[in-house]
Design a protein around this motif. Structure first.
Motif, PDB file in Angstrom:
ATOM      1  N   MET A 188       0.833  -1.202   0.000  1.00 42.65           N
ATOM      2  CA  MET A 188       0.000   0.000   0.000  1.00 42.65           C
ATOM      3  C   MET A 188       0.861   1.243   0.000  1.00 42.65           C
ATOM      4  N   GLY A 189       0.240   2.333  -0.303  1.00 37.60           N
ATOM      5  CA  GLY A 189       0.965   3.593  -0.305  1.00 37.60           C
ATOM      6  C   GLY A 189       0.327   4.557  -1.284  1.00 37.60           C
ATOM      7  N   PRO A 190       0.641   5.855  -1.159  1.00 36.70           N
ATOM      8  CA  PRO A 190       0.046   6.834  -2.066  1.00 36.70           C
ATOM      9  C   PRO A 190       0.601   6.680  -3.489  1.00 36.70           C
ATOM     10  N   SER A 191      -0.032   7.401  -4.451  1.00 30.54           N
ATOM     11  CA  SER A 191       0.429   7.360  -5.844  1.00 30.54           C
ATOM     12  C   SER A 191       1.877   7.787  -5.924  1.00 30.54           C
ATOM     13  N   GLY A 192       2.652   7.070  -6.687  1.00 29.02           N
ATOM     14  CA  GLY A 192       4.049   7.443  -6.893  1.00 29.02           C
ATOM     15  C   GLY A 192       4.960   7.003  -5.775  1.00 29.02           C
ATOM     16  N   SER A 193       4.468   6.185  -4.878  1.00 26.25           N
ATOM     17  CA  SER A 193       5.325   5.779  -3.759  1.00 26.25           C
ATOM     18  C   SER A 193       6.210   4.597  -4.137  1.00 26.25           C
ATOM     19  N   GLY A 194       5.972   3.992  -5.318  1.00 24.86           N
ATOM     20  CA  GLY A 194       6.849   2.923  -5.788  1.00 24.86           C
ATOM     21  C   GLY A 194       6.256   1.541  -5.667  1.00 24.86           C
ATOM     22  N   LYS A 195       4.931   1.459  -5.447  1.00 28.08           N
ATOM     23  CA  LYS A 195       4.293   0.140  -5.280  1.00 28.08           C
ATOM     24  C   LYS A 195       4.450  -0.718  -6.523  1.00 28.08           C
ATOM     25  N   SER A 196       4.052  -0.118  -7.665  1.00 27.70           N
ATOM     26  CA  SER A 196       4.100  -0.895  -8.903  1.00 27.70           C
ATOM     27  C   SER A 196       5.529  -1.244  -9.274  1.00 27.70           C
ATOM     28  N   THR A 197       6.438  -0.282  -9.002  1.00 33.10           N
ATOM     29  CA  THR A 197       7.844  -0.533  -9.311  1.00 33.10           C
ATOM     30  C   THR A 197       8.345  -1.736  -8.521  1.00 33.10           C
ATOM     31  N   LEU A 198       7.981  -1.769  -7.261  1.00 32.76           N
ATOM     32  CA  LEU A 198       8.399  -2.889  -6.426  1.00 32.76           C
ATOM     33  C   LEU A 198       7.862  -4.209  -6.976  1.00 32.76           C
ATOM     34  N   LEU A 199       6.590  -4.158  -7.381  1.00 31.68           N
ATOM     35  CA  LEU A 199       5.965  -5.363  -7.910  1.00 31.68           C
ATOM     36  C   LEU A 199       6.680  -5.826  -9.183  1.00 31.68           C
ATOM     37  N   ASN A 200       7.027  -4.836 -10.052  1.00 37.30           N
ATOM     38  CA  ASN A 200       7.709  -5.171 -11.298  1.00 37.30           C
ATOM     39  C   ASN A 200       9.092  -5.735 -11.050  1.00 37.30           C
ATOM     40  N   VAL A 201       9.752  -5.189 -10.011  1.00 35.16           N
ATOM     41  CA  VAL A 201      11.076  -5.716  -9.675  1.00 35.16           C
ATOM     42  C   VAL A 201      10.947  -7.155  -9.200  1.00 35.16           C
TER      43      VAL A 201
END
Lengths: 220, 798
Positions: free
Chosen positions: A38-51
């Motif tokens: 969880m986290g606000p927009s742009g906090s890196g959630k999707s990036t983490l998932l992609n990594v």
């Protein structure tokens, strides 16, 4: 242990400045966990998932997946790894528009070079399990959003992955459809599949066993 | 997997119909052009392959030098044969002296036809590997025999068996049919050889030919040889090099003999200064290059349209990668798609070629048939398909498969600058090629027109010539002329020893007052009757015309304007020429006038210095008839034929319109011009198809931008200008590339012609303007459509 991230940094250079997308991420995931990021927009959630999904690289740190050092693997080897063990579910479903439901389900199996008869059986099983046998010859555009996401999850599951990565799987769905999908995830988790989902909704996050909060690329 | 690839490719193609049609249509056109050109080239390259011994047959040629200028001639002296047979026979399987392309009247049972054939020596049927239909192959053994080709045998004898029957030749002598051979194929140097008679028969019937049997100075024959198995052309050439020089004590022309191999006869038959200097092979190369370029243009369409659509396909790439596809698998998939498209295109191309082959044959003067049954053709076609698919498909496959799933699946993916630059380069390439084609075609057309508009020196319209080489015409010309004039069909008639449209004999050796020392004379020589100038409507530049009433005129000549300079006689009228003999200069002939130059030979070359001599003997080969302008051509011909039938009842009435004969001089260049014109048109069409497709994608890509601009107050014109501008810049850039290249190439081509146009800047400006207009028309449809769309709609989506 399924995977482990040690001191992961990811950044981009923009205008002479280094902008951090992920900062010093340390994460251990055990098999059978259901994690919500969880986290606000742009906090890196999707990036983490992609990594984690190996679709994206990182600049510093170590990533071990089932005892394989992902950071030092070749592209092809990495692709083989996630092909084998990881299934993706997207907010926009990302089904192949030109293929029918059945053919969409078949696609990952084709890439895994599974034999024709076996493939047919696995697709039939999956259609049966998700109650979409009647829809097998329809194209994605002919389905509702919930149904499309159902197919998306079925496709992610068909190659029996150990880990499912879901990026806001209910983001485009209305609430009753969303609940259905989350119930499905819960059931899958109970059957032993590890799930990591990105979500904005506290309610959805509550389905999980653990919550990770991100802010500006850092775990808090 | 393959099935899945093909399935998705098929669905993709059927979903994007306009894209598919443009792609397949463009490729089909390009492949059809390439295929057609390939068939044409194959036909050119296999010329003379029908002869079994084609790799060992050659013609003996001689380099002879006149006034420092070396010319390559095929005419040989009669005794050359004897020397070769006596001293060099080891080198040859066959030595065949020949008097070729002699028209003769053949008569059997009251039926008389005129056919052209060769007088050759005994080895000819064996050397030319004639296929016998009847009779014996060694059919020239007996001097009084003749061999006919199948169609001539059929024309004379119908269903009767011709073998052993006797044919009357020119009403002079009879010959026995000893053999019938299959017609020689159209793509061979002996095509149209309707009969074969022994050379000895020719010599026996001509007094001059009997007299030159040991004369090294008279070159009236051609010589063909088949070399022995154990030697090579260059070997034999070096052995026989000096034969003529050594034998001919007065060899002033420094003759050097050499063998000209049969495989070069068709494509490399030009000689400059005694060296082989290409020939038709230039056109083979030219069309080969055109074929490759047209195919490239079509492939570029495919590349550009595929990468332009990349945003649409990017999502698919991302998904496939995320569910486990390797890049190599994606490359295979995209290559599979291009393969499928190319397959369809090839099938359409086959259909196109099949449908247009007849008109193409008409245009190219060929008899190409489609090689459906040849396995080699299908092997070559498979290679062609594979190659085209790789050529067209590899760049898009590499490009599309390189997308990163993270970027494309976020939905924020925009094809960046690095994608549009190659596309622009490709478009510039396409238009450079198209424009170079336009410029080339315009210049070829201009050059042909230029030569056509060149004054021919005489009045070609209403002039008819009758070939009168048969003995029966001898001495009849005056009576025939009187009756023709009385019939009202003509206003004048003359005779000449060469046709108006050719130079059949040149002569040298004579001298005149004021001739420079050691001047080797070579002038066109035509025997004419006194009415020649009148019947051709020639202008007299100086002096006067022949006159029948002045008895002294029988020893007079006219020269043409070029001859004044050549002979160095600024005031030639009244001067004399002599022929040298053992007893000193003899046969004094007086120049009484100068006539305007007549283009008898190539319209691209200067007119040859010529002498028209008063014909005292019967040297006529042609009657030149000036039709009566008061009547229609049909009426004139009818009255001429009536008089003809009275005088020569046994001869067929054959005539030629001089303007048509003259027109044949342009046939080769016109054909090339027409062909390249057609190919240019197709190349432009293909490029425009691509541009049209590209413009539609650019307009689609910028829908949102156009919407915003319109909301901010842009007019349709503003938007149109914005969309067109990008393309126009590319076209201007293309011109900058195409103009210097085409200037260089076309300037080189023009150098082959002495009489040629000067390249003007406006040709290039015109081509550039043309390209700009075509571009604007092509992209405006899309630009205006995009500009007129409702901005609310385009902004609401997303």
């Amino acid at each position: 242990m399924l995977l482990q991230l040690n001191n992961i940094f990811k950044w981009v250079n923009s205008g002479g400045q280094r902008i951090f997308l992920l900062k010093d991420i340390n994460l251990e995931v055990q098999e059978g966990e259901f994690i919500s990021v969880m986290g606000p927009s742009g906090s890196g959630k999707s990036t983490l998932l992609n990594v984690i999904g190996m679709l994206d690289g990182f600049e510093e740190g170590e990533y071990t997946f089932l005892d394989e050092p992902v950071h030092s693997l070749k592209e092809k080897h990495r692709a083989n790894l996630y092909k084998e063990y990881i299934g993706f579910v997207f907010q926009q479903y990302h089904l192949l528009d030109d293929l029918t439901v059945q053919e969409n389900l078949e696609m990952p199996l084709l890439y895994k070079k599974i034999k024709g008869t076996e493939r047919k059986a696995m697709v039939a099983d999956m259609l049966d399990r998700f109650n979409i046998v009647g829809k097998k010859d329809l194209f994605p555009a002919q389905l509702s959003g919930g149904q499309q996401q159902l197919v998306g999850i079925a496709r992610a599951l068909i190659s029996s992955p150990k880990l499912i990565l879901a990026d806001e799987p209910t983001g485009n769905l209305n609430s009753s459809q969303g609940e259905e999908i989350m119930a499905l995830f819960k059931q899958l988790n109970d059957e032993g599949v590890t799930i990591i989902q990105v979500t904005h909704s506290e309610k959805n996050a509550a389905y999980g066993s653990r919550i990770i909060n991100l802010l500006d690329g850092r775990m808090i | 997997m393959l099935r899945s690839y093909l399935k998705i490719a098929w669905r993709n193609l059927s979903k994007n119909k306009s894209f598919t049609i443009i792609n397949i249509g463009g490729l089909a056109l390009g492949m059809a052009v390439t295929l057609m050109i390939a068939l044409w080239i194959e036909d050119e390259l296999t010329f003379n392959d029908g002869f079994e011994h084609s790799d060992r047959i050659a013609q003996v040629l001689a380099n002879r030098t006149f006034n420092g200028q070396t010319d390559t001639n095929w005419t040989m002296a009669r005794p050359l044969e004897f020397v070769l047979r006596d001293q060099y026979s080891d080198n040859f399987d066959h030595i065949v002296m020949c008097k070729n392309w002699v028209p003769q009247y053949l008569e059997y049972n009251g039926k008389k036809i005129s056919k052209t054939g060769n007088f050759m020596q005994r080895g000819a049927p064996e050397m030319l590997s004639l296929t016998m239909v009847g009779g014996e192959k060694d059919g020239l053994r007996d001097m009084n025999s003749i061999m006919l080709d199948e169609s001539t045998a059929h024309a004379l004898f119908g269903s009767e068996n011709p073998i052993g029957k006797t044919i009357e030749i020119n009403g002079e002598f009879g010959v026995r049919v000893s053999g019938v051979y299959s017609d020689l194929p159209y793509n061979s140097s002996f095509h149209g050889m309707r009969f074969l008679m022994p050379l000895e028969r020719f010599i026996a019937s001509r007094e001059w030919a009997r007299n030159v049997i040991s004369d090294w100075g008279n070159h009236s024959f051609s010589l063909f040889v088949q070399i022995a198995d154990n030697t090579t052309f260059s070997n034999v050439s070096s052995k026989i090099k000096n034969v003529e020089k050594d034998q001919h004590t007065e060899a002033q022309f420094n003759p050097e003999l050499f063998l000209f191999p049969m495989k070069d006869w068709h494509l490399r038959s030009q000689f400059k200064g005694g060296k082989q200097a290409g020939g038709r092979i230039t056109y083979v190369w030219l069309f080969g290059i055109i074929g490759v370029f047209v195919l490239l243009l079509a492939c570029i369409n495919f590349m550009n349209l595929s990468t332009a659509r990349s945003e649409k396909r990017s999502k698919e790439v991302g998904i496939r990668k995320s569910i486990g596809s390797h890049r190599s698998q994606l490359i295979k998939q995209f290559l599979g798609e291009s393969f499928l498209v190319v397959m369809f295109a090839f099938a359409s191309a086959l259909l196109l070629v099949h449908l247009s082959l007849d008109s193409f044959n008409d245009l190219a003067q060929k008899e190409i048939s489609f090689p459906w049954h040849e396995p080699l053709f299908w092997v070559a076609s498979s290679m062609f398909i594979l190659l085209t698919a790789l050529l067209a498909g590899s760049y898009p496959a590499m490009y599309l498969s390189s997308f990163k799933p993270v970027e494309v699946l976020k939905g924020t993916f925009r094809a960046g600058k690095n994608a549009t630059t190659p596309r622009k380069v490709l478009v510039v390439f396409q238009f450079s090629v198209s424009m170079a084609f336009i410029i080339g075609t315009v210049i070829v057309a201009q050059q042909i027109n230029h030569a056509k508009n060149r004054p021919s020196g005489y009045d070609k319209k209403g002039l008819v010539q009758l070939p009168v080489m048969s003995k029966e015409f001898a001495g009849k010309q005056d009576l025939f002329r009187d009756e023709l004039l009385a019939s009202g069909g003509i206003t004048e008639m003359s005779t000449s020893s060469s046709p108006t449209t050719g130079v059949w004999s040149t002569w040298g050796g004579f001298v005149w007052e004021g001739q420079p020392d050691n001047f080797q004379v070579d002038m066109a020589w035509t025997w004419v009757s006194p009415e020649y100038v009148e019947s051709l409507n020639l202008d007299i530049v100086h002096g006067r015309d022949f006159s029948r009433t002045m008895a002294t005129d029988s020893m007079t000549i006219l020269i043409n304007r070029t001859a004044m300079d050549y002979m160095g006689l600024p005031d030639p009228v009244g001067k004399h020429i002599w022929f040298p003999t053992d007893n000193g200069p003899q046969f004094k002939m007086k120049i009484i006038g100068v006539v305007e130059d007549v283009i008898a030979q190539s319209p691209y070359e200067p007119v040859k210095q010529s002498i028209y001599a008063y014909d005292r003997a019967n040297n006529a080969s042609f009657y030149n008839l000036r039709l009566n302008p008061a009547h229609s051509t049909a009426e004139n011909l009818a009255s001429i034929e009536m008089v003809f039938k009275q005088h020569f009842p046994q001869l067929p009435f054959e005539y030629q319109f001089v303007d048509e004969e003259y027109g044949k001089k342009f046939a080769s260049e016109e054909r090339i011009g027409m062909l390249s014109g057609v190919f240019t048109g197709l190349a432009i069409l293909i490029s425009c198809l691509g541009l049209f497709g590209l413009a539609s994608y650019v307009a689609e890509q910028r829908t949102k931008e156009i919407g915003i601009r319109k909301v901010l107050g842009a007019s349709v014109f503003n938007v149109w200008k914005m969309l067109s501008n990008g393309f126009l810049k590319l076209i201007v850039l293309s011109s900058l590339i195409a103009i210097p290249i085409s200037y260089y190439i076309m300037d080189g081509w023009l150098q082959e012609f002495t009489y040629r146009i000067i390249l003007k800047w406006w040709i290039f400006a015109l081509a550039m303007l043309g390209a700009i207009v075509i571009t604007i028309l092509t992209i405006s449809f899309q630009a205006i459509k995009a500009a007129r769309s409702n901005p609310i709609k385009s902004l609401r989506t997303e």
